[in-house]
Each structure stands twice: as C-alpha cells, then as structure tokens.
Design a protein around this motif. Sequence first.
Motif, PDB file in Angstrom:
ATOM      1  N   GLU A 217       0.827  -1.200   0.000  1.00 51.36           N
ATOM      2  CA  GLU A 217       0.000   0.000   0.000  1.00 51.36           C
ATOM      3  C   GLU A 217       0.867   1.257   0.000  1.00 51.36           C
ATOM      4  N   LEU A 218       1.921   1.255   0.805  1.00 50.76           N
ATOM      5  CA  LEU A 218       2.808   2.410   0.848  1.00 50.76           C
ATOM      6  C   LEU A 218       3.483   2.642  -0.501  1.00 50.76           C
ATOM      7  N   ALA A 219       3.839   1.553  -1.176  1.00 51.45           N
ATOM      8  CA  ALA A 219       4.476   1.680  -2.481  1.00 51.45           C
ATOM      9  C   ALA A 219       3.513   2.236  -3.522  1.00 51.45           C
ATOM     10  N   GLU A 220       2.241   1.851  -3.410  1.00 47.98           N
ATOM     11  CA  GLU A 220       1.244   2.327  -4.365  1.00 47.98           C
ATOM     12  C   GLU A 220       0.816   3.767  -4.073  1.00 47.98           C
ATOM     13  N   GLY A 221       0.989   4.204  -2.807  1.00 45.01           N
ATOM     14  CA  GLY A 221       0.640   5.575  -2.461  1.00 45.01           C
ATOM     15  C   GLY A 221      -0.838   5.868  -2.529  1.00 45.01           C
ATOM     16  N   ARG A 222      -1.665   4.908  -2.170  1.00 43.62           N
ATOM     17  CA  ARG A 222      -3.110   5.136  -2.235  1.00 43.62           C
ATOM     18  C   ARG A 222      -3.623   5.706  -0.913  1.00 43.62           C
ATOM     19  N   ARG A 223      -4.043   4.830  -0.001  1.00 45.58           N
ATOM     20  CA  ARG A 223      -4.572   5.311   1.275  1.00 45.58           C
ATOM     21  C   ARG A 223      -3.483   5.948   2.142  1.00 45.58           C
ATOM     22  N   PHE A 224      -2.229   5.635   1.878  1.00 42.64           N
ATOM     23  CA  PHE A 224      -1.151   6.125   2.721  1.00 42.64           C
ATOM     24  C   PHE A 224      -0.191   7.001   1.933  1.00 42.64           C
ATOM     25  N   ASP A 225      -0.730   7.797   1.074  1.00 44.52           N
ATOM     26  CA  ASP A 225       0.099   8.713   0.295  1.00 44.52           C
ATOM     27  C   ASP A 225       0.785   9.717   1.229  1.00 44.52           C
ATOM     28  N   GLY A 226       2.096   9.819   1.135  1.00 39.44           N
ATOM     29  CA  GLY A 226       2.837  10.750   1.960  1.00 39.44           C
ATOM     30  C   GLY A 226       3.328  10.187   3.281  1.00 39.44           C
ATOM     31  N   TRP A 227       2.906   8.975   3.622  1.00 42.48           N
ATOM     32  CA  TRP A 227       3.347   8.345   4.863  1.00 42.48           C
ATOM     33  C   TRP A 227       4.647   7.589   4.641  1.00 42.48           C
ATOM     34  N   ARG A 228       5.427   7.446   5.712  1.00 38.32           N
ATOM     35  CA  ARG A 228       6.688   6.736   5.654  1.00 38.32           C
ATOM     36  C   ARG A 228       6.757   5.707   6.779  1.00 38.32           C
ATOM     37  N   GLU A 229       7.539   4.656   6.549  1.00 33.33           N
ATOM     38  CA  GLU A 229       7.816   3.671   7.588  1.00 33.33           C
ATOM     39  C   GLU A 229       9.297   3.342   7.554  1.00 33.33           C
ATOM     40  N   GLY A 230       9.870   3.156   8.717  1.00 30.50           N
ATOM     41  CA  GLY A 230      11.257   2.733   8.791  1.00 30.50           C
ATOM     42  C   GLY A 230      11.439   1.329   8.251  1.00 30.50           C
ATOM     43  N   HIS A 231      12.686   0.948   8.027  1.00 27.80           N
ATOM     44  CA  HIS A 231      12.992  -0.371   7.494  1.00 27.80           C
ATOM     45  C   HIS A 231      12.666  -1.434   8.532  1.00 27.80           C
ATOM     46  N   VAL A 232      11.844  -2.413   8.172  1.00 28.43           N
ATOM     47  CA  VAL A 232      11.440  -3.485   9.085  1.00 28.43           C
ATOM     48  C   VAL A 232      12.513  -4.570   9.056  1.00 28.43           C
ATOM     49  N   THR A 233      13.213  -4.735  10.153  1.00 28.96           N
ATOM     50  CA  THR A 233      14.263  -5.749  10.239  1.00 28.96           C
ATOM     51  C   THR A 233      13.969  -6.796  11.306  1.00 28.96           C
ATOM     52  N   PHE A 234      12.863  -6.642  12.019  1.00 28.96           N
ATOM     53  CA  PHE A 234      12.539  -7.547  13.121  1.00 28.96           C
ATOM     54  C   PHE A 234      11.570  -8.629  12.671  1.00 28.96           C
ATOM     55  N   ALA A 235      11.409  -9.640  13.515  1.00 34.18           N
ATOM     56  CA  ALA A 235      10.523 -10.766  13.230  1.00 34.18           C
ATOM     57  C   ALA A 235       9.066 -10.328  13.263  1.00 34.18           C
ATOM     58  N   PRO A 236       8.158 -11.115  12.667  1.00 34.01           N
ATOM     59  CA  PRO A 236       6.732 -10.774  12.749  1.00 34.01           C
ATOM     60  C   PRO A 236       6.288 -10.567  14.193  1.00 34.01           C
ATOM     61  N   THR A 237       5.355  -9.665  14.387  1.00 41.29           N
ATOM     62  CA  THR A 237       4.907  -9.311  15.733  1.00 41.29           C
ATOM     63  C   THR A 237       3.684 -10.115  16.185  1.00 41.29           C
ATOM     64  N   TYR A 238       3.176 -10.994  15.318  1.00 44.03           N
ATOM     65  CA  TYR A 238       1.906 -11.698  15.574  1.00 44.03           C
ATOM     66  C   TYR A 238       1.900 -12.951  14.716  1.00 44.03           C
ATOM     67  N   LYS A 239       1.377 -14.061  15.115  1.00 38.04           N
ATOM     68  CA  LYS A 239       0.598 -14.401  16.287  1.00 38.04           C
ATOM     69  C   LYS A 239       1.374 -15.476  17.046  1.00 38.04           C
ATOM     70  N   TYR A 240       1.632 -15.225  18.329  1.00 34.68           N
ATOM     71  CA  TYR A 240       2.406 -16.130  19.166  1.00 34.68           C
ATOM     72  C   TYR A 240       1.505 -16.827  20.189  1.00 34.68           C
ATOM     73  N   HIS A 241       1.953 -18.026  20.601  1.00 36.40           N
ATOM     74  CA  HIS A 241       1.353 -18.607  21.792  1.00 36.40           C
ATOM     75  C   HIS A 241       1.723 -17.722  22.977  1.00 36.40           C
TER      76      HIS A 241
END
Length: 351
Positions: free
Chosen positions: A254-278
Amino acid sequence: MQEGHGETVNYRVFAGTWNVGGKAPPDDLDLEDWLDTKAGSHDIYVLGFQEMVPLNVRSVLGPKQRSAAMNWQRLIGDALNGGRRSVMDGEDAAMDHGQGAFRCVMSKQMVGIFVSVWTRSGLRRHVRHPGVSAVGAGVLGRLGNKGAVSVRFLLHGTSFCFVCCHLASGGGDGDALRRNADAAYILARTSFLNSGGAPAPAPEELPRKILDHDRVVLLGDLNYRIAMDDAEARQLVRARKWSMLLENDELLLELAEGRRFDGWREGHVTFAPTYKYHRNSDQFCWCADGGAAAGRGKQHRAPAWCDRILWRGKGMRQIRYEWCGGYRLSDHRPVRAVFHAVCEVVETKAC
C-alpha cells in the motif's frame, strides 16, 4: 534535548504500540526494557495500546473499564520515574518529583484502545492546546472495538498528532480493503475541537484534522497481513526469511502504491513478525504441523507484522524502529520507534 540556533529545538520522541490481547498486566510487569528508560535520552513518550480490555459484548457495550487503563498508567509511571509514587491529577497520572521526572500530560481510552502521553516535567509548560478525538470503526454501528484514538498538542510552535489505530482483522479476500477503508474513515472523521490556553494562536489557526498537523505519527495494530500462498509462506516462516515475506506485506504494498497512505513513511522493518504467538512463548501459533485441522480457526493465522508505526511531516527523522521480543503477555509483541523532532520556538512578549 538539544537547543537549536535560537529558533528551533530538537527533541527525542518515543512512540510505542502494543496489542495486549485483553490481558491484565501482572503487578510486577517491568516496562523499562520496552520504554528504553536506561538510555535516559527521550523527552516525550507516546504509548498506544489495543485490546486493553477483552473484545466481547460486555466490554464493548458495557460501562467503561477504567481500571485497566489505571493499571497500565501505574506501570508506565513506575518505569519512567523509577517506581516513585504517582500523584493522580484529574484523569491523568501526574509524575512530578523534580527535574528529569516524567508527567502524564494527556490520556484517552475508547473501549480497548488507549493512548497515554508523557513528557519530562520541565517540558510540560511548553505543551499547549492538548486535544483528543475518538473514532469508532468496529461492528454494529462503529461501537469502538476497532477504530482510533488520536491525541494532539502544540509543542512550542509546532503541532503534533498521534493516531493510535486498531484496524479490521482477517486474512481473507477483501480484508485488506476493509483495513484501507478503516484508515480512510479515521483520517476523514477525526476532528479536534479548539481549546483554550495562553499563549495561543487564534482559534481558527489551530489544526482541526489529522493531516493538518506539522508532525503526525500513526501507530497501532494495523492488522495488515502477508499476501501470498499459505504453503510458501509457511516455508519462509520456518526458514525465518523475513525479507522475502515482507515483499508480500500488504502495508508495504500500500505504501508503495501511495493510495490510502500517500505521503506516509515507515522505517525499514528488520525484526521478526509481531503476531501471532502462543502466550508466554516465542513459538508462532502457525508453526504447528499442517493438515486439515490446522487450517481452521484463529490458531492458523499466518505470522504477520500487524503492529506498525508510520509517520509524515517535515522536521521528523526516525532513528530507531524495532520490536521488543521479551514481552510474552500477549499474542502480539510490542514495537517502538524513536524520532528526532524539530520544533519551532514561539517568542512571547510581556505586556
């Protein structure tokens, strides 16, 4: 904090998000690691929680459950102020035990979504025109089990807005579009009433909408998933090939397409998925052996980076973006980001 050249001031802003899964925190839960208190270098903390209360009919339709928010407020205050006793000031827990101590300057809860803003005590006098706005985007007429709680304030002469979201869940066809629609609804419907205080700009000059603010941070359980074949995703999860999974991350697309989040930025994700854990485990729920039984129910939800922090606006630079894997209270892991934020200093003249 670093003083600018007479016209600007640079602050370190900590933003954190955690879906706590409706679980009450134990009394001895230590938040110092997540809040990075040993660094001692942050000036402002904005903490957003989701599912602070169980998302059932009683919680959504019943009276507000302030006890959960008060418990988390106490734990935050203990972490930021070395366990020193908090003093309740109206709806906020005020920590004011000398220079360097933190105070809660504003907080707001809507069902399970909760935001708490803390600043160094010496900075409190520069925080003006605080405002809150809550927009429900859940089931049955937007009851507030999903949606956003937004807080805004002026720091010196610069306006900040922090939006804590919990968007539509689900990994099926069309669910990503529901999340997009929730985000668009929140941005369109959130509005801040003018507030008093001095010194102040004219009321009509105060920002009313989220995107009108100078610096904006959007955080929370955005619930975006991995858009790829289950079998292939399972292999990549077991191999811990996060970068290959992220190529199919719905939010990054979505960020790459610039549709609903046009102008928004996110840092580089280098960590493991945050969901779903026991709960109380580092094992993904999805790592059980496959088969027909594994394909049914919530336990088969593929790991994903549901918990995210985005930002927009000039004068902000992200210097950290990471998860905190040591907290196993919930089936989500908390995430944090740290920003350098530049503020314009407003000169005031004596009458």
